[in-house]
Design a protein around this motif. Structure first.
Motif, PDB file in Angstrom:
ATOM      1  N   ALA A 188      39.742  21.922  40.792  1.00 21.55           N
ATOM      2  CA  ALA A 188      41.142  21.674  40.471  1.00 21.55           C
ATOM      3  C   ALA A 188      41.632  22.643  39.405  1.00 21.55           C
ATOM      4  CB  ALA A 188      41.298  20.245  39.971  1.00 21.55           C
ATOM      5  N   GLN A 189      40.779  22.907  38.427  1.00 19.72           N
ATOM      6  CA  GLN A 189      41.140  23.859  37.373  1.00 19.72           C
ATOM      7  C   GLN A 189      41.396  25.244  37.974  1.00 19.72           C
ATOM      8  OE1 GLN A 189      38.047  23.878  34.463  1.00 19.72           O
ATOM      9  NE2 GLN A 189      38.528  21.808  33.740  1.00 19.72           N
ATOM     10  N   ASN A 190      40.480  25.652  38.820  1.00 17.50           N
ATOM     11  CA  ASN A 190      40.606  26.974  39.459  1.00 17.50           C
ATOM     12  C   ASN A 190      41.874  27.059  40.288  1.00 17.50           C
ATOM     13  OD1 ASN A 190      38.245  27.851  38.348  1.00 17.50           O
ATOM     14  ND2 ASN A 190      36.987  27.257  40.094  1.00 17.50           N
ATOM     15  N   SER A 191      42.159  25.957  40.959  1.00 18.66           N
ATOM     16  CA  SER A 191      43.351  25.944  41.790  1.00 18.66           C
ATOM     17  C   SER A 191      44.595  26.116  40.953  1.00 18.66           C
ATOM     18  CB  SER A 191      43.416  24.618  42.565  1.00 18.66           C
ATOM     19  OG  SER A 191      42.310  24.524  43.408  1.00 18.66           O
ATOM     20  N   VAL A 192      44.628  25.462  39.806  1.00 17.68           N
ATOM     21  CA  VAL A 192      45.786  25.568  38.913  1.00 17.68           C
ATOM     22  C   VAL A 192      45.919  26.995  38.398  1.00 17.68           C
ATOM     23  CG1 VAL A 192      46.772  24.816  36.713  1.00 17.68           C
ATOM     24  CG2 VAL A 192      45.698  23.169  38.251  1.00 17.68           C
ATOM     25  N   LEU A 193      44.809  27.529  37.972  1.00 12.11           N
ATOM     26  CA  LEU A 193      44.826  28.906  37.452  1.00 12.11           C
ATOM     27  C   LEU A 193      45.271  29.896  38.524  1.00 12.11           C
ATOM     28  CD1 LEU A 193      41.558  28.872  35.343  1.00 12.11           C
ATOM     29  CD2 LEU A 193      43.902  28.938  34.500  1.00 12.11           C
ATOM     30  N   TYR A 194      44.755  29.667  39.723  1.00  7.60           N
ATOM     31  CA  TYR A 194      45.119  30.547  40.835  1.00  7.60           C
ATOM     32  C   TYR A 194      46.612  30.450  41.108  1.00  7.60           C
ATOM     33  CZ  TYR A 194      45.599  32.368  45.526  1.00  7.60           C
ATOM     34  OH  TYR A 194      46.029  33.057  46.615  1.00  7.60           O
ATOM     35  N   ALA A 195      47.123  29.221  41.065  1.00  3.60           N
ATOM     36  CA  ALA A 195      48.540  29.025  41.337  1.00  3.60           C
ATOM     37  C   ALA A 195      49.397  29.742  40.307  1.00  3.60           C
ATOM     38  CB  ALA A 195      48.858  27.532  41.343  1.00  3.60           C
ATOM     39  N   ILE A 196      48.992  29.601  39.057  1.00  2.55           N
ATOM     40  CA  ILE A 196      49.765  30.267  37.987  1.00  2.55           C
ATOM     41  C   ILE A 196      49.683  31.788  38.133  1.00  2.55           C
ATOM     42  CG2 ILE A 196      49.875  30.646  35.480  1.00  2.55           C
ATOM     43  CD1 ILE A 196      48.800  27.733  35.247  1.00  2.55           C
ATOM     44  N   ALA A 197      48.475  32.246  38.406  1.00  5.78           N
ATOM     45  CA  ALA A 197      48.275  33.694  38.550  1.00  5.78           C
ATOM     46  C   ALA A 197      49.081  34.244  39.719  1.00  5.78           C
ATOM     47  CB  ALA A 197      46.794  33.978  38.741  1.00  5.78           C
ATOM     48  N   LYS A 198      49.048  33.498  40.819  1.00  9.59           N
ATOM     49  CA  LYS A 198      49.761  33.953  42.016  1.00  9.59           C
ATOM     50  C   LYS A 198      51.256  33.985  41.744  1.00  9.59           C
ATOM     51  CE  LYS A 198      50.303  32.994  46.941  1.00  9.59           C
ATOM     52  NZ  LYS A 198      50.338  34.431  47.251  1.00  9.59           N
ATOM     53  N   TYR A 199      51.705  32.952  41.038  1.00  8.10           N
ATOM     54  CA  TYR A 199      53.121  32.909  40.715  1.00  8.10           C
ATOM     55  C   TYR A 199      53.505  34.126  39.851  1.00  8.10           C
ATOM     56  CZ  TYR A 199      57.603  31.324  38.928  1.00  8.10           C
ATOM     57  OH  TYR A 199      58.921  31.252  38.609  1.00  8.10           O
ATOM     58  N   GLY A 200      52.646  34.415  38.870  1.00 13.76           N
ATOM     59  CA  GLY A 200      52.903  35.548  37.988  1.00 13.76           C
ATOM     60  C   GLY A 200      52.908  36.873  38.742  1.00 13.76           C
ATOM     61  N   VAL A 201      51.950  36.987  39.649  1.00  9.83           N
ATOM     62  CA  VAL A 201      51.846  38.227  40.440  1.00  9.83           C
ATOM     63  C   VAL A 201      53.047  38.394  41.339  1.00  9.83           C
ATOM     64  CG1 VAL A 201      50.510  39.333  42.284  1.00  9.83           C
ATOM     65  CG2 VAL A 201      49.335  38.345  40.322  1.00  9.83           C
ATOM     66  N   ASP A 202      53.448  37.308  41.951  1.00  5.31           N
ATOM     67  CA  ASP A 202      54.633  37.361  42.822  1.00  5.31           C
ATOM     68  C   ASP A 202      55.856  37.809  42.040  1.00  5.31           C
ATOM     69  OD1 ASP A 202      53.734  34.474  44.865  1.00  5.31           O
ATOM     70  OD2 ASP A 202      53.105  36.585  44.949  1.00  5.31           O
ATOM     71  N   LYS A 203      56.002  37.246  40.859  1.00  6.64           N
ATOM     72  CA  LYS A 203      57.158  37.606  40.021  1.00  6.64           C
ATOM     73  C   LYS A 203      57.066  39.064  39.565  1.00  6.64           C
ATOM     74  CE  LYS A 203      59.510  33.900  40.131  1.00  6.64           C
ATOM     75  NZ  LYS A 203      60.853  33.934  40.739  1.00  6.64           N
ATOM     76  N   LEU A 204      55.833  39.448  39.300  1.00 10.07           N
ATOM     77  CA  LEU A 204      55.609  40.857  38.900  1.00 10.07           C
ATOM     78  C   LEU A 204      56.029  41.799  40.014  1.00 10.07           C
ATOM     79  CD1 LEU A 204      54.314  42.398  36.488  1.00 10.07           C
ATOM     80  CD2 LEU A 204      52.199  42.442  37.804  1.00 10.07           C
ATOM     81  N   GLY A 205      55.693  41.415  41.240  1.00 15.17           N
ATOM     82  CA  GLY A 205      56.097  42.190  42.416  1.00 15.17           C
ATOM     83  C   GLY A 205      57.608  42.300  42.532  1.00 15.17           C
ATOM     84  N   GLU A 206      58.267  41.170  42.239  1.00 13.93           N
ATOM     85  CA  GLU A 206      59.726  41.153  42.296  1.00 13.93           C
ATOM     86  C   GLU A 206      60.322  42.111  41.255  1.00 13.93           C
ATOM     87  OE1 GLU A 206      60.190  36.475  43.473  1.00 13.93           O
ATOM     88  OE2 GLU A 206      61.575  37.322  41.991  1.00 13.93           O
ATOM     89  N   ILE A 207      59.723  42.036  40.065  1.00 14.43           N
ATOM     90  CA  ILE A 207      60.226  42.895  38.981  1.00 14.43           C
ATOM     91  C   ILE A 207      60.022  44.361  39.338  1.00 14.43           C
ATOM     92  CG2 ILE A 207      59.814  43.576  36.566  1.00 14.43           C
ATOM     93  CD1 ILE A 207      58.978  40.555  36.160  1.00 14.43           C
ATOM     94  N   ALA A 208      58.823  44.643  39.847  1.00 15.30           N
ATOM     95  CA  ALA A 208      58.480  46.044  40.153  1.00 15.30           C
ATOM     96  C   ALA A 208      59.054  46.510  41.475  1.00 15.30           C
ATOM     97  CB  ALA A 208      56.962  46.194  40.167  1.00 15.30           C
ATOM     98  N   GLY A 209      59.546  45.589  42.258  1.00 14.57           N
ATOM     99  CA  GLY A 209      60.044  45.929  43.587  1.00 14.57           C
ATOM    100  C   GLY A 209      58.946  46.365  44.513  1.00 14.57           C
ATOM    101  N   LYS A 210      57.750  45.900  44.273  1.00 21.29           N
ATOM    102  CA  LYS A 210      56.579  46.251  45.097  1.00 21.29           C
ATOM    103  C   LYS A 210      56.012  44.999  45.728  1.00 21.29           C
ATOM    104  CE  LYS A 210      56.133  50.583  43.346  1.00 21.29           C
ATOM    105  NZ  LYS A 210      55.892  51.830  44.050  1.00 21.29           N
ATOM    106  N   ASN A 211      55.274  45.252  46.763  1.00 22.36           N
ATOM    107  CA  ASN A 211      54.654  44.132  47.457  1.00 22.36           C
ATOM    108  C   ASN A 211      53.279  43.844  46.837  1.00 22.36           C
ATOM    109  OD1 ASN A 211      54.180  42.117  49.252  1.00 22.36           O
ATOM    110  ND2 ASN A 211      53.534  43.475  50.912  1.00 22.36           N
ATOM    111  N   VAL A 212      53.342  43.290  45.645  1.00 24.79           N
ATOM    112  CA  VAL A 212      52.089  42.968  44.945  1.00 24.79           C
ATOM    113  C   VAL A 212      51.613  41.614  45.447  1.00 24.79           C
ATOM    114  CG1 VAL A 212      51.011  42.692  42.703  1.00 24.79           C
ATOM    115  CG2 VAL A 212      52.974  44.214  42.953  1.00 24.79           C
ATOM    116  N   GLN A 213      50.321  41.537  45.730  1.00 26.48           N
ATOM    117  CA  GLN A 213      49.812  40.286  46.299  1.00 26.48           C
ATOM    118  C   GLN A 213      48.517  39.847  45.609  1.00 26.48           C
ATOM    119  OE1 GLN A 213      49.439  41.234  50.449  1.00 26.48           O
ATOM    120  NE2 GLN A 213      51.431  40.313  50.927  1.00 26.48           N
ATOM    121  N   LEU A 214      48.426  38.566  45.487  1.00 26.33           N
ATOM    122  CA  LEU A 214      47.179  37.962  45.011  1.00 26.33           C
ATOM    123  C   LEU A 214      46.773  36.916  46.056  1.00 26.33           C
ATOM    124  CD1 LEU A 214      45.152  37.770  42.591  1.00 26.33           C
ATOM    125  CD2 LEU A 214      46.520  35.854  41.786  1.00 26.33           C
TER     126      LEU A 214
END
Lengths: 161, 352
Positions: free
Chosen positions: B299-325
């Motif tokens: 469950a901990q890993n899942s939460v961390l993954y979710a947060i990380a994925k959310y951050g990466v997605d937002k990073l992609g939006e900011i950079a205008g790149k298709n960044v994926q986790l």
């Protein structure tokens, strides 16, 4: 018999049954219990009892409940060797009803029951026989003896007065 | 003519005594008696005397008299009970009128009739009476029905929760995180409820970086990357801090995730983790406990993954790149790999 008929039966017969049982066992609480038990039994069999025969059913039930009660009481009485009648006797009477009351006490249980059914409720010999599980001839004999006893008791009291 | 035998001789004897035998029959009877002398004696016994009218005197008056005197008690009681016929009643009443001495005794018998005391009544008649059985049945079955409904609803509700619980933790938590972030941006109340500094600061940074990106050209990219880098660092730090808190409330978790101040920590004790995690469960809302089948670490890993994925997605939006986790399961090694496709985005850190 339906619900309304049952409730009508309560209105029609509860008082009479109560008087009959009370005069027989002379205990108001027990008489009340007997009446309640009888109506309880009627309610349980309400669908099987014909409304036209409900009075007979009620009195039969009440009579047998009372007899059971008397037997239990007698066993207790025998155990304790106490005769309540000895204590309840009094020769100071103000009217005929008291004399009759006293005379009634001195009858046997069966004699008292049959004569009460006869006089209070006006039952025929046949009906009394059905209620009390006796033959018609037995009922006649019990009533005859009860009348004789009452007459003798009243006669003896009147002669004293 | 019938023959006289030992089986039918009585008939002929009677006829002989009555004198109704014919001459021929009389001869035959005499012949029979000669042959059966024992029956001649019987014939003589059968010859009874014949009464003449004058010899009998009947007292008709005494026959009509009813024995009231002899059986007075019986008649009194029978009269009282109504057992006498109408004729006997009249006769008995007449007898009493004529014999005053019997009247008194009869009066005592009259007194033996018991009269019910109508003042004695059964007072609890209403208790004996019954109301409709249908109502009773309805009442009885309605209670069962209500109980059954509650059980049914509870079962359905539990099944639904179980069903929800079976969804992948990743999806569930990601959805929760996203929802919570969206709400945190929109709702001022939530901002007030949580640490304002922790919420507002990272948002400002994000907005500033967005502005910088839209205005400045690619040559100024390095400067922007510094801002992004700072943000990423913050997220990393936050991730480290979040790690011990597995399933905190969504809002606080996101507040922490967006916080620029690494010193801010969640003040939720570790012991309460389980309790907090069960708050999302409907059972907990009813004051009941339920232990998750999902292992705590997972469950901990899942939460961390979710947060990380959310951050990466937002990073992609900011950079205008298709960044994926992405998580990928490798069947050969039977392990789940975490793939981070940076899509040309580099990380740099300024060293002072």
């Amino acid at each position: 018999m339906n619900l309304d008929e049952y409730n009508i039966s309560v209105d029609q017969h509860a008082d009479g049954m109560f008087r009959f049982i009370l005069k027989s066992i002379r205990d108001e609480d027990k008489a009340r219990d007997v009446v309640q038990d009888s109506f309880e039994k009627l309610w349980r069999n309400v669908e099987n009892v014909n409304y036209l025969k409900v009075k007979s059913y009620l009195y039969t039930t009440a009579y047998h409940t009372m007899i059971d009660l008397i037997r239990r009481e007698k066993r207790k009485e025998d155990f304790e060797n106490v005769d309540v009648r000895d204590y309840s006797h009094s020769e100071h009477y103000s009217d005929l009803s008291e004399i009759l009351d006293e005379a009634l006490k001195r009858l046997s249980d069966v004699q008292r029951s049959v004569i009460l059914l006869r006089d209070y409720e006006g039952y025929s010999y046949t009906e009394i026989a059905k209620i009390t599980d006796l033959t018609e001839s037995q009922v006649k004999v019990y009533i005859y003896r009860a009348r004789m006893h009452l007459k003798n008791y009243i006669g003896s009291i009147e002669s004293i007065v | 003519m019938r023959e006289i035998t030992r089986y039918n001789y009585e008939e002929f004897f009677l006829d002989y005594l009555e004198g109704t035998l014919s001459s021929l029959q009389s001869v035959a009877l005499e012949d029979f008696l000669t042959r059966n002398p024992d029956l001649k004696l019987e014939l003589e016994e059968m010859e009874c005397p014949v009464f003449t009218k004058d010899s009998v005197e009947i007292d008709l008056k005494s026959l009509k008299e009813i024995p009231f005197r002899e059986s007075f008690d019986d008649f009194c009681i029978a009269r009282l009970e109504g057992d006498l016929s109408v004729e006997n009643e009249i006769a008995f009443d007449t007898f009493l009128e004529k014999n005053k001495s019997f009247q008194k005794e009869n009066q005592i018998y009259q007194k033996t009739i018991l009269h019910a005391d109508n003042s004695l009544v059964f007072t609890d008649k209403e208790k004996l009476k019954r109301s409709s059985r249908k109502v009773a049945y309805w009442w009885y079955f309605s209670r069962i029905g209500v109980a059954a409904s509650i059980v049914l609803l509870f079962s359905l509700w539990s099944i639904l929760y179980q069903f929800k619980g079976n969804q992948s933790d990743e999806e569930k938590i990601t959805a929760k995180v996203e929802k919570a972030i969206t709400e945190s941006k929109k709702t001022n109340k939530i901002k007030e409820a949580i640490d304002v500094e922790a919420l507002v600061t990272p948002k400002r940074e994000v907005v500033q970086s967005e502005k910088k990106y839209s205005i400045e050209n690619r040559q100024q990219k390095t400067a922007d990357n510094q801002g992004d880098k700072t943000q990423v660092e913050n997220i990393e730090k936050v991730l480290k801090r979040v790690e011990p808190v597995v399933l905190s409330s969504d809002i606080k978790l996101i507040a922490l995730a967006n916080s620029a101040d690494p010193t801010i920590e969640l003040d939720i004790p570790k012991e309460k983790n389980t309790e907090i995690s069960t708050q999302n469960n409907g059972l907990a809302q009813l004051g009941m406990s339920w232990k998750s089948s999902v292992p705590e670490k997972k469950a901990q890993n899942s939460v961390l993954y979710a947060i990380a994925k959310y951050g990466v997605d937002k990073l992609g939006e900011i950079a205008g790149k298709n960044v994926q986790l992405e998580k990928k399961y490798d069947s050969t090694t039977e392990k789940t790999r975490l793939d981070f496709n940076t899509a040309g985005i580099g990380f740099s850190k300024t060293i002072k």
